[in-house]
Design a protein around this motif. Structure first.
Motif, PDB file in Angstrom:
ATOM      1  N   LEU A 365       0.911  -1.290  -0.056  1.00  0.00           N
ATOM      2  CA  LEU A 365      -0.098   0.180   0.101  1.00  0.00           C
ATOM      3  C   LEU A 365       0.891   1.253  -0.025  1.00  0.00           C
ATOM      4  O   LEU A 365       0.674   1.990  -0.884  1.00  0.00           O
ATOM      5  CB  LEU A 365      -0.794  -0.146   1.036  1.00  0.00           C
ATOM      6  N   PHE A 366       1.874   1.365   0.841  1.00  0.00           N
ATOM      7  CA  PHE A 366       2.576   2.453   0.940  1.00  0.00           C
ATOM      8  C   PHE A 366       3.686   2.720  -0.384  1.00  0.00           C
ATOM      9  O   PHE A 366       3.633   3.603  -0.913  1.00  0.00           O
ATOM     10  CB  PHE A 366       3.801   2.281   2.002  1.00  0.00           C
ATOM     11  N   GLY A 367       3.940   1.365  -1.074  1.00  0.00           N
ATOM     12  CA  GLY A 367       4.648   1.543  -2.223  1.00  0.00           C
ATOM     13  C   GLY A 367       3.828   2.100  -3.224  1.00  0.00           C
ATOM     14  O   GLY A 367       4.369   2.931  -4.318  1.00  0.00           O
ATOM     15  N   ALA A 375       8.265   2.486 -13.781  1.00  0.00           N
ATOM     16  CA  ALA A 375       9.338   1.215 -13.537  1.00  0.00           C
ATOM     17  C   ALA A 375       9.630   1.180 -11.854  1.00  0.00           C
ATOM     18  O   ALA A 375       9.682   0.014 -11.403  1.00  0.00           O
ATOM     19  CB  ALA A 375      10.364   1.329 -14.248  1.00  0.00           C
ATOM     20  N   THR A 376       9.725   2.225 -11.377  1.00  0.00           N
ATOM     21  CA  THR A 376      10.094   2.261 -10.035  1.00  0.00           C
ATOM     22  C   THR A 376       9.038   1.779  -9.289  1.00  0.00           C
ATOM     23  O   THR A 376       9.299   0.984  -8.289  1.00  0.00           O
ATOM     24  CB  THR A 376      10.344   3.643  -9.515  1.00  0.00           C
ATOM     25  N   ALA A 377       7.788   2.126  -9.506  1.00  0.00           N
ATOM     26  CA  ALA A 377       6.775   1.592  -8.740  1.00  0.00           C
ATOM     27  C   ALA A 377       6.302  -0.101  -8.862  1.00  0.00           C
ATOM     28  O   ALA A 377       6.418  -0.903  -7.838  1.00  0.00           O
ATOM     29  CB  ALA A 377       5.391   1.903  -9.260  1.00  0.00           C
ATOM     30  N   GLU A 378       6.926  -0.700  -9.854  1.00  0.00           N
ATOM     31  CA  GLU A 378       6.846  -2.255 -10.314  1.00  0.00           C
ATOM     32  C   GLU A 378       8.107  -2.713  -9.395  1.00  0.00           C
ATOM     33  O   GLU A 378       8.029  -3.796  -8.624  1.00  0.00           O
ATOM     34  CB  GLU A 378       6.985  -2.354 -11.683  1.00  0.00           C
ATOM     35  N   ALA A 383      10.404  -5.494  -4.929  1.00  0.00           N
ATOM     36  CA  ALA A 383      11.409  -5.807  -3.548  1.00  0.00           C
ATOM     37  C   ALA A 383      10.536  -6.061  -2.172  1.00  0.00           C
ATOM     38  O   ALA A 383      11.175  -6.852  -1.546  1.00  0.00           O
ATOM     39  CB  ALA A 383      12.005  -4.306  -3.539  1.00  0.00           C
ATOM     40  N   VAL A 384       9.577  -5.688  -2.210  1.00  0.00           N
ATOM     41  CA  VAL A 384       8.621  -5.898  -1.060  1.00  0.00           C
ATOM     42  C   VAL A 384       8.316  -7.525  -1.098  1.00  0.00           C
ATOM     43  O   VAL A 384       8.594  -8.165   0.076  1.00  0.00           O
ATOM     44  CB  VAL A 384       7.155  -5.321  -1.065  1.00  0.00           C
ATOM     45  N   LEU A 385       8.065  -8.137  -2.009  1.00  0.00           N
ATOM     46  CA  LEU A 385       8.035  -9.496  -2.435  1.00  0.00           C
ATOM     47  C   LEU A 385       9.281 -10.309  -1.759  1.00  0.00           C
ATOM     48  O   LEU A 385       9.207 -11.163  -1.272  1.00  0.00           O
ATOM     49  CB  LEU A 385       7.235  -9.922  -3.593  1.00  0.00           C
TER      50      LEU A 385
END
Length: 434
Positions: A365-367, A375-378, A383-385
């Motif tokens: 959610l914060f991401g 691309a940064t969002a993806e 990275a979270v995963l």
């Protein structure tokens, strides 16, 4: 052998609980553990779907919009799950927080100090490490909040898979830590992810909350009062510019946490009992289904470790949570009146601190809030995963070893009991032996 209770200062954090408190805690743990397994399944489905030949259909469903435009609620499916369904999750979090503050482990300074300090350090250190890594690589500081939160459902599911003999106090520690962690996440959403405030809608939402409070104050009963009012408050909050999940928290905090005379349970407990399965098995997994579907090509995975923003997320969750939670708990025990439960060893807390690096739901959610697209969002989602998987593996390694230790102690006690109590089981469970 019976040991006398020694009064050596304030009660330890998460000591023996009354029967009704133990039952309430067990209900929470069961629901969150089951929800964590459903959440894991939803995340796997999302990853497979988004990386299959049907990836276009995933994006089509995710971005499909519906809802009344006249009310400002014509939103995409992903938006509905993030702002709408997660409000149910935060409503339950608000109820649990109220319960802990009024009659739980956070109701007295002696028991509240350790989890509060551990949780706050477990948020500050990951955020600081993210900023350091990101700044060093010339990245954006906007994602500092991504690694601060722990996913209690996912963490408890991992703990359930590992644990057969670990003390119940360890699970209770994780739950209380998560309650404080959720409060921090709520504050971050309200303070740092609120833009373009609409004073009229915000005032109307506050007026709705005032009516909600008055209904509670005068002990008005009946879901037909609260459900429509809650939906109106949520819609007004969304249109005010404040993240709509804050409405859920506010209503949870307003629900009464202590039962009236003649009541078996408070309205907060009854509401949580009804809503927790919806939150754990429906709301959070559906959010994960439409948030966790990120491309995992070789190039995308490489960007996680070569781009400053996603690398900062990985370092923050994997290393920052361990340093923050464990260090914060140790500092609280060392320099305040808080004491760790005698049932636990610091090695148990180390495993728990690693488990806290599973930051799935709120981190995603914060991401999305920090990096809406691109691309940064993806990369941040990937990275979270990855960080959550690394944290789960690290915690599993530590806690499996601890589980083996406790299983050995349990076997020794059983053998001692079978021998007619010839051996003192207390000698096997002393702190120095763990």
């Amino acid at each position: 052998m019976t040991r006398k209770r020694q009064d050596a200062g304030p009660p330890p954090f998460l000591g023996p609980l009354p029967g009704n408190e133990r039952r309430s805690l067990a209900d929470i743990l069961r629901a969150e553990t089951f929800g964590g397994l459903v959440l894991l399944a939803a995340a796997l489905i999302a990853l497979v779907w988004a990386n299959s030949p049907l990836a276009d259909s995933y994006e089509h469903v995710r971005e499909f919009e519906f809802g009344p435009s006249a009310l400002g609620l014509h939103l995409s499916v992903a938006h509905w799950t993030a702002d709408g369904l997660l409000a149910v999750f935060f409503l339950v979090a608000g109820i649990e927080l109220k319960r802990e503050l009024v009659r739980g482990e956070l109701s007295t300074p002696a028991t509240a100090a350790l989890p509060i300090v551990a949780a706050l350090c477990g948020m500050a250190v990951p955020a600081g490490l993210y900023v350091l890594v990101s700044a060093t690589g010339g990245g954006s500081p906007e994602g500092w909040a991504v690694p601060v939160a722990t996913d209690i459902a996912f963490a408890l599911a991992v703990l359930a898979v590992i644990s057969t003999h670990l003390p119940s106090s360890l699970r209770a520690f994780l739950l209380t830590l998560a309650v404080v962690d959720d409060l921090g996440a709520i504050a971050i959403i309200a303070l740092f992810f609120t833009d373009h405030l609409n004073p009229a809608f915000l005032g109307a939402a506050l007026a709705g909350l005032a009516v909600f409070f008055l209904l509670q104050h005068f002990h008005v009963r009946g879901w037909w009062w609260y459900v429509p009012l809650g939906l109106v408050i949520w819609a007004l909050t969304y249109n005010s510019g404040v993240h709509a999940t804050v409405a859920g928290v506010a209503m949870g905090l307003l629900l009464r946490a202590t039962p009236l005379k003649g009541e078996g349970s408070s309205v907060g407990d009854r509401s949580a009992h009804l809503l927790r399965p919806v939150s754990a098995a429906v709301a959070v997994p559906l959010f994960a289904l439409f948030a966790a579907g990120v491309p995992l090509s070789g190039e995308a995975l490489a960007r996680v470790f070569t781009t400053p923003e996603p690398l900062g997320v990985v370092v923050g969750l994997v290393a920052g949570k361990v340093i923050g939670v464990f260090g914060g708990a140790w500092l609280a025990a060392r320099f305040t009146h808080a004491r760790l439960n005698p049932e636990l060893a610091w090695a148990d807390v180390l495993g728990l601190a690693a488990l806290a690096g599973i930051g799935f739901t709120i981190a995603l959610l914060f991401g999305e809030l920090a990096f809406p697209a691109g691309a940064t969002a993806e990369s941040v989602k990937a990275a979270v995963l990855i960080a959550s998987l690394i944290s789960a593996a690290a915690a599993g390694a530590v806690l499996r070893r601890r589980n083996a230790v406790y299983r050995h102690l349990s076997d020794e006690e059983e053998r001692s009991s079978d021998n007619g109590g010839a051996d003192d089981p207390g000698a096997a469970t002393g702190g120095s032996g763990r």
